[in-house]
Motif scaffolding. Structure first.
Motif, PDB file in Angstrom:
ATOM      1  N   GLY A  76       0.807  -1.214   0.000  1.00 47.69           N
ATOM      2  CA  GLY A  76       0.000   0.000   0.000  1.00 47.69           C
ATOM      3  C   GLY A  76       0.836   1.257   0.000  1.00 47.69           C
ATOM      4  O   GLY A  76       0.510   2.239   0.682  1.00 47.69           O
ATOM      5  N   LYS A  77       1.927   1.249  -0.761  1.00 47.44           N
ATOM      6  CA  LYS A  77       2.853   2.374  -0.810  1.00 47.44           C
ATOM      7  C   LYS A  77       3.075   2.817  -2.258  1.00 47.44           C
ATOM      8  O   LYS A  77       2.916   2.042  -3.194  1.00 47.44           O
ATOM      9  N   VAL A  78       3.459   4.082  -2.414  1.00 49.21           N
ATOM     10  CA  VAL A  78       3.917   4.581  -3.709  1.00 49.21           C
ATOM     11  C   VAL A  78       5.420   4.852  -3.600  1.00 49.21           C
ATOM     12  O   VAL A  78       5.924   5.074  -2.498  1.00 49.21           O
ATOM     13  N   PRO A  79       6.113   4.788  -4.751  1.00 45.26           N
ATOM     14  CA  PRO A  79       5.624   4.607  -6.112  1.00 45.26           C
ATOM     15  C   PRO A  79       5.474   3.134  -6.492  1.00 45.26           C
ATOM     16  O   PRO A  79       6.041   2.257  -5.851  1.00 45.26           O
ATOM     17  N   VAL A  80       4.712   2.919  -7.562  1.00 45.72           N
ATOM     18  CA  VAL A  80       4.570   1.603  -8.172  1.00 45.72           C
ATOM     19  C   VAL A  80       4.663   1.785  -9.680  1.00 45.72           C
ATOM     20  O   VAL A  80       4.064   2.709 -10.237  1.00 45.72           O
ATOM     21  N   LEU A  81       5.428   0.920 -10.319  1.00 45.77           N
ATOM     22  CA  LEU A  81       5.563   0.942 -11.770  1.00 45.77           C
ATOM     23  C   LEU A  81       4.907  -0.291 -12.361  1.00 45.77           C
ATOM     24  O   LEU A  81       5.090  -1.405 -11.851  1.00 45.77           O
ATOM     25  N   GLN A  82       4.127  -0.096 -13.420  1.00 46.73           N
ATOM     26  CA  GLN A  82       3.620  -1.226 -14.205  1.00 46.73           C
ATOM     27  C   GLN A  82       4.055  -1.025 -15.652  1.00 46.73           C
ATOM     28  O   GLN A  82       3.730  -0.027 -16.286  1.00 46.73           O
ATOM     29  N   ASP A  83       4.812  -1.980 -16.150  1.00 50.61           N
ATOM     30  CA  ASP A  83       5.291  -1.965 -17.531  1.00 50.61           C
ATOM     31  C   ASP A  83       4.868  -3.289 -18.165  1.00 50.61           C
ATOM     32  O   ASP A  83       5.567  -4.297 -18.039  1.00 50.61           O
ATOM     33  N   GLY A  84       3.700  -3.279 -18.793  1.00 52.89           N
ATOM     34  CA  GLY A  84       3.166  -4.530 -19.314  1.00 52.89           C
ATOM     35  C   GLY A  84       2.830  -5.474 -18.177  1.00 52.89           C
ATOM     36  O   GLY A  84       2.082  -5.133 -17.263  1.00 52.89           O
ATOM     37  N   GLU A  85       3.413  -6.651 -18.209  1.00 50.53           N
ATOM     38  CA  GLU A  85       3.184  -7.636 -17.148  1.00 50.53           C
ATOM     39  C   GLU A  85       4.105  -7.420 -15.958  1.00 50.53           C
ATOM     40  O   GLU A  85       3.944  -8.074 -14.918  1.00 50.53           O
ATOM     41  N   THR A  86       5.069  -6.533 -16.107  1.00 53.29           N
ATOM     42  CA  THR A  86       6.032  -6.274 -15.033  1.00 53.29           C
ATOM     43  C   THR A  86       5.473  -5.252 -14.058  1.00 53.29           C
ATOM     44  O   THR A  86       5.082  -4.153 -14.455  1.00 53.29           O
ATOM     45  N   ILE A  87       5.424  -5.601 -12.794  1.00 51.61           N
ATOM     46  CA  ILE A  87       5.028  -4.680 -11.733  1.00 51.61           C
ATOM     47  C   ILE A  87       6.184  -4.574 -10.751  1.00 51.61           C
ATOM     48  O   ILE A  87       6.744  -5.585 -10.320  1.00 51.61           O
ATOM     49  N   MET A  88       6.541  -3.344 -10.430  1.00 53.56           N
ATOM     50  CA  MET A  88       7.704  -3.126  -9.566  1.00 53.56           C
ATOM     51  C   MET A  88       7.384  -2.042  -8.552  1.00 53.56           C
ATOM     52  O   MET A  88       6.768  -1.030  -8.888  1.00 53.56           O
ATOM     53  N   TRP A  89       7.805  -2.274  -7.307  1.00 56.22           N
ATOM     54  CA  TRP A  89       7.718  -1.236  -6.301  1.00 56.22           C
ATOM     55  C   TRP A  89       9.062  -1.104  -5.597  1.00 56.22           C
ATOM     56  O   TRP A  89       9.957  -1.896  -5.835  1.00 56.22           O
ATOM     57  N   GLU A  90       9.181  -0.077  -4.787  1.00 56.06           N
ATOM     58  CA  GLU A  90      10.395   0.422  -4.133  1.00 56.06           C
ATOM     59  C   GLU A  90      11.150   1.318  -5.109  1.00 56.06           C
ATOM     60  O   GLU A  90      11.568   0.896  -6.190  1.00 56.06           O
ATOM     61  N   SER A  91      11.304   2.572  -4.709  1.00 61.16           N
ATOM     62  CA  SER A  91      11.857   3.589  -5.605  1.00 61.16           C
ATOM     63  C   SER A  91      13.252   3.274  -6.133  1.00 61.16           C
ATOM     64  O   SER A  91      13.517   3.522  -7.321  1.00 61.16           O
ATOM     65  N   PRO A  92      14.192   2.717  -5.346  1.00 58.66           N
ATOM     66  CA  PRO A  92      15.507   2.400  -5.933  1.00 58.66           C
ATOM     67  C   PRO A  92      15.412   1.397  -7.069  1.00 58.66           C
ATOM     68  O   PRO A  92      16.102   1.531  -8.091  1.00 58.66           O
ATOM     69  N   ALA A  93      14.553   0.390  -6.911  1.00 53.72           N
ATOM     70  CA  ALA A  93      14.388  -0.612  -7.969  1.00 53.72           C
ATOM     71  C   ALA A  93      13.807   0.025  -9.223  1.00 53.72           C
ATOM     72  O   ALA A  93      14.219  -0.290 -10.346  1.00 53.72           O
ATOM     73  N   ILE A  94      12.842   0.934  -9.045  1.00 50.34           N
ATOM     74  CA  ILE A  94      12.221   1.594 -10.194  1.00 50.34           C
ATOM     75  C   ILE A  94      13.224   2.511 -10.884  1.00 50.34           C
ATOM     76  O   ILE A  94      13.305   2.545 -12.124  1.00 50.34           O
ATOM     77  N   MET A  95      14.007   3.251 -10.125  1.00 47.89           N
ATOM     78  CA  MET A  95      15.032   4.115 -10.726  1.00 47.89           C
ATOM     79  C   MET A  95      16.022   3.294 -11.541  1.00 47.89           C
ATOM     80  O   MET A  95      16.399   3.678 -12.661  1.00 47.89           O
ATOM     81  N   LEU A  96      16.462   2.180 -10.978  1.00 48.90           N
ATOM     82  CA  LEU A  96      17.406   1.307 -11.677  1.00 48.90           C
ATOM     83  C   LEU A  96      16.777   0.750 -12.946  1.00 48.90           C
ATOM     84  O   LEU A  96      17.418   0.706 -14.006  1.00 48.90           O
ATOM     85  N   TYR A  97      15.533   0.348 -12.873  1.00 47.52           N
ATOM     86  CA  TYR A  97      14.810  -0.177 -14.036  1.00 47.52           C
ATOM     87  C   TYR A  97      14.760   0.874 -15.144  1.00 47.52           C
ATOM     88  O   TYR A  97      15.024   0.579 -16.320  1.00 47.52           O
TER      89      TYR A  97
END
Length: 203
Positions: A49-70
């Protein structure tokens, strides 16, 4: 790509990097004050229940460092260096921020700003005093490291700069004690010269 966000320091990291890299992202606002982060639809994307969340097609990612790296890898950007040693340095600073600098800045932001704004009770003065002491300790580490450097890795901007600087963007409402940390202030001012970082939530 869809990036779910609210105007928080952690979401700023992901939004700022996405805009800096000019990626084809749809920014979807999640109003935390209305509990939109607790809906079944949102929790299906991030059970925390936190932001940010990224959805790229079937890929869902949360935690800002992981999203930045992605984002950096997807763009082939030097924000994530190709050199393994520099990659280690980036991860070191991101983890240091999570465990120390950003952690205690976040405590001050919560006590001095978030709780009063959302009516979540009185600020805990003991918590503020303890967090202030730790913040100063780690601000001194950062200030010493930044002497003679434009960015955390010297002259190369990386996702680590976005990560560590995020809490400084709310320094005023958080009442962060920055007096005496001139290198930190200089570096923060340099970061704020980046249009995407200055206005990451712009429509």
């Amino acid at each position: 790509m869809e990036l779910y966000y609210f105007e928080t320091p952690n979401a700023r990291k992901a939004c700022g990097v996405a805009r800096h890299l000019d990626l084809p992202v749809d920014f979807i606002h999640v109003d935390l004050s209305k509990g939109e982060h607790k809906t079944p639809d949102f929790l299906a994307r991030n059970p925390n229940g936190k932001v940010p969340v990224l959805q790229d097609g079937e890929t869902i990612m949360w935690e800002s460092p992981a999203i930045m790296l992605y984002f950096a890898q997807k763009a082939g950007s030097a924000l994530w260096p190709s050199d393994p040693v520099k990659q280690g340095e980036v991860l070191r600073w991101i983890n240091w921020d999570t465990a120390h600098f950003g952690r205690h800045a976040g405590r001050l932001f919560w006590e001095n700003h978030v709780k009063p704004m959302f009516g979540l009770g009185e600020s805990n003065q003991a918590e503020i005093e303890e967090a202030t002491g730790f913040f100063k300790q780690f601000a001194a580490v950062l200030d010493t490291h930044l002497a003679g450097r434009d960015y955390l890795l010297g002259d190369q901007l990386t996702i680590a700069d976005f990560a560590v600087d995020s809490m400084l963007t709310v320094a005023e409402p958080a009442r962060l004690p920055l007096d005496g940390y001139d290198n930190v202030k200089r570096w923060h001012e340099r970061m704020m010269e980046l249009p995407a970082w200055r206005e990451p939530f712009a429509a």
